[in-house]
Design an enzyme around this catalytic site. Structure first.
Site, PDB file in Angstrom:
ATOM      1  N   HIS A 196       0.841  -1.079   0.104  1.00 37.23           N
ATOM      2  CA  HIS A 196      -0.108  -0.261   0.109  1.00 37.23           C
ATOM      3  C   HIS A 196       0.855   1.124   0.188  1.00 37.23           C
ATOM      4  O   HIS A 196       0.391   2.063  -0.751  1.00 37.23           O
ATOM      5  CB  HIS A 196      -1.000   0.039   1.116  1.00 37.23           C
ATOM      6  CG  HIS A 196      -1.477   0.683   1.286  1.00 37.23           C
ATOM      7  ND1 HIS A 196      -2.572   1.502   0.744  1.00 37.23           N
ATOM      8  CD2 HIS A 196      -1.957   2.606   2.273  1.00 37.23           C
ATOM      9  CE1 HIS A 196      -3.634   2.436   0.893  1.00 37.23           C
ATOM     10  NE2 HIS A 196      -2.876   2.930   1.828  1.00 37.23           N
ATOM     11  N   HIS A 236     -10.786   3.042   0.337  1.00 38.72           N
ATOM     12  CA  HIS A 236      -9.970   2.060   1.545  1.00 38.72           C
ATOM     13  C   HIS A 236     -11.051   1.195   1.297  1.00 38.72           C
ATOM     14  O   HIS A 236     -11.966   1.222   2.494  1.00 38.72           O
ATOM     15  CB  HIS A 236     -10.407   3.601   2.819  1.00 38.72           C
ATOM     16  CG  HIS A 236      -9.211   3.272   3.975  1.00 38.72           C
ATOM     17  ND1 HIS A 236      -9.274   3.727   5.339  1.00 38.72           N
ATOM     18  CD2 HIS A 236      -8.498   3.601   3.890  1.00 38.72           C
ATOM     19  CE1 HIS A 236      -9.535   4.205   6.150  1.00 38.72           C
ATOM     20  NE2 HIS A 236      -8.104   4.149   5.435  1.00 38.72           N
TER      21      HIS A 236
END
EC number: 6.3.5.3
Length: 741
Positions: A55, A104
């Protein structure tokens, strides 16, 4: 547990460390030891593990993403490009606009409300750190089947989280998508976009320069929520039964963030910071290492000075915590008193935690003991880079070789039934059950929002300068042909901007894919990036930044390749926008663009359980001519509506229902004309006296044009099929309340 200091690390090289549990591979751990010349301390290991996660480090995507730089078109508008918290473009009149989209996804599956809420909070802080006032948000969402139990669990919470956080911040939600497909079950996509505005002179960057300048942490106190958070969650495939790694999802407080925004903007207005970084993914590990790496390279931080909500947190947990609503600033000593005064005025917790040094190390202490001593670039910018194996998946040739074989309606009754079926399909049905939970008009500058093709906000109340933003992705086309799918999504987003009368200017993206360790997924990703880079170069639109979200799969089932493309455009006078629908009878309806038998990847095929065939090819040269036609026609169009998912059937449904004015349509091949999803088509409504002007524009730009019909009445009449607006509205608006209450 005894404090693991650098001194202890040097003297105990054989201490076993849990690098694998923190997501590091054996060779990555070996490389950390090589960089440091010793084993890492537990705090250093924590920092490297979150910063080298997929990420945060983009380790599987970097080799492909560099195309956005290598193929970047020349752009006079681009002020800040890829590499900062968000890109910035010049929109004229001294204004700069920053915008970015992020994901998200995994946190929102585990804890839908907080996962989505903190997704909004994080992207808003990215925009704030550029020196801009956030002015609007958007939320492209993807879910499993609309009637699935898991969708009923996550969708209401995610929607409430997006609305709850954004509404409390006083930010209008001006657009987005809600799309359903079985591949997103257990792995919803929550992408959040924010746009902000500032003057050119207000731009702030993430760098720590100048020895002796202070490192200042301000905002919320650090807690145990989100330890490892998105940095770990988004770097791990979910097992069939759910996540195998479930660190706590961050908990947001939008009221704290609202105060933080106002406090920060006052600090920026008085020019009190040299560098600024929000604490998002990887928290303090990211903020300190990126600021040091972006500046002169040296920083010393006393971690025990960090204000805590939970005093039991260990140094490692403080470094990994992703608690929300925190910022880190670099401030000259001469300006620190004023900085502290402004924080006190807004009742914002603020602490000087360190200073910039003239060295080349990031040094972090705990009660005077050195627990981190690393070259900051190795943490922030020189993580592992993988050129992962990629191979075209076997399904591609298989699905491309098949023809779409779906029942095509014939006769008045079947045409009517098809239009009603599409109108009520979850992917095309009225989404006001969702959008009613969002404040679209707060701040008073929203010009258009859902269900329009794009969102539009006014920047200047005296000149009426504005920007329009659209986000688009057609994962069905990307599944059939990832290269063309990305180009087609880019073209659609740009067309949506132009349909409203705004000129496309720049691009952001959120690239959502399955596991990069699967060569087939990696091929989909590489082809999508290549398509987007080629498309942006051809259309002259720079990519300003974005986000990659990998590991979106449950067990062996990856999501459809879903590159969400956001395009921002500028409109000189928002009062002159082209509305999506007409309000009066007696107007002429024309179709711009040619309709072919493009059913592959269409909603009609999806409703019949088919995802086969060849996706359309993007003709970007023609798209650019169409954009010029739309911008020139803005002067006399009564309405214009892009055709995408659901084709002409969905476009007509939305237009007639918007202001309850029907239409009479005549089609030579109604089944194909209504259901095909040939890209690059727009319905325009004009006064009869303007027909020759439209025809002249179509000739000038070599765009096919055909007469559809006229506006008026209380039904949508297509050849012999008469569909009352009441019946059409009932079908279109009842789906979401029926599914989600």
């Amino acid at each position: 547990m005894a404090l693991d200091t650098v001194v202890i690390a040097q003297s105990t090289p054989d201490t076993v460390q849990p690098f694998a549990e923190l997501g590091l591979k054996p060779d990555e751990y070996a490389r950390i030891k090589e960089i440091l010349g010793r084993r890492p301390t537990s705090s250093e290991l924590a920092m490297y593990s979150v910063m080298w996660s997929e990420h945060c480090s983009y380790k599987s995507s970097k080799v492909h993403l560099k195309q956005f730089g290598e193929k970047a078109p020349k752009s006079d508008a681009l002020l800040v490009g890829i590499g900062e918290n968000a890109g910035v473009v010049d929109v004229g009149q001294g204004y700069a606009v920053t915008f970015k989209i992020e994901s998200h996804n995994h946190p929102s599956f585990i804890e839908p409300y907080q996962g989505a809420a903190t997704g909004v909070g994080g992207i808003v802080r990215d925009i704030l750190t550029m020196g801009a006032r956030p002015i609007a948000v958007m939320d492209p969402l993807r879910f499993g089947p609309a009637d699935a139990a898991d969708t009923r669990r996550v969708l209401p919470g995610i929607v409430a989280g997006v609305g709850g956080y954004g509404n409390c911040l006083g930010l209008p939600n001006i657009g987005g998508e809600v799309v359903f497909d079985e591949t997103y079950i257990g792995n919803p996509l929550v992408n959040a976009l924010c746009v902000g505005v500032m003057k050119h002179s207000d731009i702030k960057l993430a760098k720590a320069a100048g020895a002796g300048n202070l490192v200042v942490l301000y905002g919320a106190k650090t807690g145990g929520d989100g330890i490892g958070g998105v940095s770990v969650l988004a770097s791990e495939t979910f097992g069939a039964g759910g996540s195998t790694k479930r660190p706590s999802v961050q908990v947001g407080d939008p009221f704290v963030e609202k105060v933080l925004i106002e406090c920060s903007l006052e600090i920026f207005a008085e020019d009190l910071v040299l560098g600024i970084q929000d604490l998002g993914g990887a928290g303090l590990s990211c903020a300190t290492s990126e600021l040091a790496s972006g500046g002169s390279g040296g920083m010393k931080v006393a971690l025990d000075k960090v204000p805590l909500r939970d005093p039991s947190l260990s140094p490692e947990e403080i470094l990994m915590s992703e608690s929300q609503e925190r910022m880190c600033a670099i401030v000259e000593p001469s300006k620190i008193n004023r900085f502290l005064e402004i924080c006190k005025k807004w009742d914002v917790t603020v602490t000087v935690i360190g200073e910039v040094t003239d060295g080349d190390r990031l040094e972090i202490t705990w009660n005077g003991e050195v627990i981190v001593n690393v070259p900051p670039r190795t943490v922030a910018h020189e993580g592992p880079v993988y050129n992962r194996p990629l191979a075209q998946p076997a399904y591609i040739d298989q699905v491309n070789s098949q023809k779409v074989n779906v029942p095509m309606p014939s006769g008045a009754a079947e045409i009517k039934a098809a239009v009603l079926k599409l109108a009520g399909a979850p992917n095309l049905a009225d989404k006001s059950w969702v959008t009613a939970q969002y404040d679209k008009y707060v701040q008073g500058n929203t010009i258009q929002a859902q269900p329009d093709d794009s969102g539009m906000v006014r920047l200047d109340e005296s000149t009426h300068l504005g920007v329009a933003i659209s986000t688009d992705a057609n994962a069905n086309w990307s599944y059939l042909n990832p290269y063309q799918g990305a180009k087609l999504a880019l073209a659609e987003a740009a067309r949506n901007i132009a349909t409203a009368g705004a000129r496309p200017l720049a691009v952001t993206n959120c690239l959502n894919f399955g596991s990069p360790e699967d060569p087939g997924v990696m091929w989909q990703f590489a082809e999508s990036v290549r398509g987007l880079a080629d498309g942006c170069l051809e259309m002259g639109l720079p990519v300003t930044g974005g986000n990659v979200s990998f590991y979106n799969q449950t067990g062996a089932v990856a999501i459809l390749p879903t590159p969400v493309i956001g395009v921002l455009g500028v409109i000189q006078d928002v009062r002159k926008r082209t509305p999506m629908s007409y309000k009066t009878s007696g107007l002429e309806l024309f179709l711009l663009g040619e309709t072919k038998e493009d059913l592959a990847g269409s909603e009609w095929a999806f409703l019949h359980g088919q995802r086969v065939g060849q996706s359309p090819d993007a003709d970007l040269a023609r798209e650019m001519r169409l954009i010029e036609l739309l911008l020139e026609g803005n002067a006399f169009f009564s309405a214009a509506h892009d055709l995408s998912q659901g084709g002409l059937s969905a476009g007509l449904t939305e237009m007639v229902l918007r202001h309850s004015v029907g239409a009479t349509i005549s089609l030579s091949n109604p089944a194909v004309d209504l259901l095909s999803e040939t890209p690059g088509r727009v319905i325009v409504a004009i006064e009869t006296s303007k027909v020759s002007q439209l025809q002249a524009l179509a000739t000038k730009y070599s765009i096919a044009i055909s007469k559809l019909g006229t506006t008026g009445g209380d039904s949508l009449t297509i050849n012999d099929s008469v569909i009352s607006l009441d019946e059409l509205r009932t079908e279109h608006t009842s789906t979401f309340p029926r599914l989600f209450g």
